[in-house]
Each structure stands twice: as C-alpha cells, then as structure tokens.
Design a protein around this motif. Structure first.
Motif, PDB file in Angstrom:
ATOM      1  N   UNK A 219      12.012 -76.443  72.567  1.00  0.00           N
ATOM      2  CA  UNK A 219      12.446 -75.771  71.354  1.00  0.00           C
ATOM      3  C   UNK A 219      13.691 -76.451  70.784  1.00  0.00           C
ATOM      4  N   UNK A 220      14.629 -76.805  71.651  1.00  0.00           N
ATOM      5  CA  UNK A 220      15.843 -77.484  71.200  1.00  0.00           C
ATOM      6  C   UNK A 220      15.578 -78.873  70.650  1.00  0.00           C
ATOM      7  N   UNK A 221      14.615 -79.569  71.216  1.00  0.00           N
ATOM      8  CA  UNK A 221      14.281 -80.924  70.771  1.00  0.00           C
ATOM      9  C   UNK A 221      13.512 -80.901  69.450  1.00  0.00           C
ATOM     10  N   UNK A 222      12.647 -79.914  69.284  1.00  0.00           N
ATOM     11  CA  UNK A 222      11.795 -79.857  68.090  1.00  0.00           C
ATOM     12  C   UNK A 222      12.558 -79.529  66.817  1.00  0.00           C
ATOM     13  N   UNK A 223      13.693 -78.891  66.942  1.00  0.00           N
ATOM     14  CA  UNK A 223      14.424 -78.436  65.759  1.00  0.00           C
ATOM     15  C   UNK A 223      15.592 -79.342  65.393  1.00  0.00           C
ATOM     16  N   UNK A 224      15.517 -80.587  65.770  1.00  0.00           N
ATOM     17  CA  UNK A 224      16.559 -81.542  65.415  1.00  0.00           C
ATOM     18  C   UNK A 224      16.010 -82.950  65.482  1.00  0.00           C
ATOM     19  N   UNK A 225      16.818 -83.905  65.079  1.00  0.00           N
ATOM     20  CA  UNK A 225      16.369 -85.299  65.069  1.00  0.00           C
ATOM     21  C   UNK A 225      17.086 -86.162  66.099  1.00  0.00           C
ATOM     22  N   UNK A 226      18.023 -85.571  66.848  1.00  0.00           N
ATOM     23  CA  UNK A 226      18.817 -86.371  67.792  1.00  0.00           C
ATOM     24  C   UNK A 226      17.984 -87.014  68.890  1.00  0.00           C
ATOM     25  N   UNK A 227      16.862 -86.406  69.246  1.00  0.00           N
ATOM     26  CA  UNK A 227      16.058 -86.916  70.350  1.00  0.00           C
ATOM     27  C   UNK A 227      14.946 -87.853  69.912  1.00  0.00           C
ATOM     28  N   UNK A 228      14.817 -88.100  68.625  1.00  0.00           N
ATOM     29  CA  UNK A 228      13.734 -88.953  68.124  1.00  0.00           C
ATOM     30  C   UNK A 228      13.863 -90.356  68.721  1.00  0.00           C
ATOM     31  N   UNK A 229      12.742 -90.844  69.233  1.00  0.00           N
ATOM     32  CA  UNK A 229      12.699 -92.190  69.791  1.00  0.00           C
ATOM     33  C   UNK A 229      13.253 -92.297  71.199  1.00  0.00           C
ATOM     34  N   UNK A 230      13.407 -91.175  71.890  1.00  0.00           N
ATOM     35  CA  UNK A 230      13.972 -91.195  73.248  1.00  0.00           C
ATOM     36  C   UNK A 230      13.015 -90.571  74.257  1.00  0.00           C
ATOM     37  N   UNK A 231      13.181 -90.967  75.503  1.00  0.00           N
ATOM     38  CA  UNK A 231      12.500 -90.331  76.620  1.00  0.00           C
ATOM     39  C   UNK A 231      13.556 -89.582  77.416  1.00  0.00           C
ATOM     40  N   UNK A 232      13.331 -88.297  77.616  1.00  0.00           N
ATOM     41  CA  UNK A 232      14.270 -87.447  78.334  1.00  0.00           C
ATOM     42  C   UNK A 232      13.631 -86.968  79.630  1.00  0.00           C
ATOM     43  N   UNK A 233      14.385 -86.997  80.701  1.00  0.00           N
ATOM     44  CA  UNK A 233      13.918 -86.526  81.997  1.00  0.00           C
ATOM     45  C   UNK A 233      14.563 -85.176  82.264  1.00  0.00           C
ATOM     46  N   UNK A 234      13.763 -84.226  82.725  1.00  0.00           N
ATOM     47  CA  UNK A 234      14.182 -82.839  82.782  1.00  0.00           C
ATOM     48  C   UNK A 234      13.880 -82.229  84.140  1.00  0.00           C
ATOM     49  N   UNK A 235      14.837 -81.476  84.652  1.00  0.00           N
ATOM     50  CA  UNK A 235      14.655 -80.742  85.899  1.00  0.00           C
ATOM     51  C   UNK A 235      15.605 -79.562  85.932  1.00  0.00           C
ATOM     52  N   UNK A 236      15.507 -78.762  86.963  1.00  0.00           N
ATOM     53  CA  UNK A 236      16.429 -77.657  87.137  1.00  0.00           C
ATOM     54  C   UNK A 236      17.833 -78.187  87.353  1.00  0.00           C
TER      55      UNK A 236
END
Length: 77
Positions: free
Chosen positions: A46-63
């Motif tokens: 949800x946070x990524x979809x509502x902005x452009x800061x993450x465009x063109x990046x790969x983010x790794x996610x965990x607890x």
C-alpha cells in the motif's frame, strides 16, 4: 500495446506467515532471509503503490523493528 516505459517496483518478501500483522518490518535494498505476516506485506505494498519513490527498485522485505512508514522512508531516501 502500451506506449512508453512502464513504472515498476519489485517487492520480494520473506516466507509469508498467517500471524497477525505487527506494523513493523525490515525493508532493505540488499537480499536477506526471514519471514513476515501477510498483513505487513500488504501494508508495505500500500505504501509503495501510492508514491513514486520506489519506481525502478527492488525491495527486500521481512519482519523487523521499524514501522512501515519509517522503513519505507529509510530504504527509499
């Protein structure tokens, strides 16, 4: 047919769990292993979809220990 480049972001989560979300995550630009509740993955998406800061990046996610908004700010500065 789509004209022009597409905006994309890849979010690679650790192993998904059915535990309740905590609202706290680890978000990094470098790969790591871990697990994360599905609710927390949804919050990050949800946070990524509502902005452009993450465009063109790969983010790794965990607890993790950072609140979702703070983790996004730190990883995408």
């Amino acid at each position: 047919m789509v004209a022009g480049p597409l905006a994309w972001t890849i979010v690679r989560s650790g192993r998904l769990t059915d535990e309740p979300g905590t609202g706290r995550v680890r978000l990094d630009l470098d790969p790591f292993r871990g697990e994360i509740p599905r609710d927390d993955v949804a919050a990050v998406l949800d946070g990524v979809l509502h902005g452009e800061r993450a465009v063109g990046r790969t983010l790794y996610l965990g607890g993790g220990d950072a609140e979702v908004a703070a983790a996004l700010d730190a990883a995408l500065r």
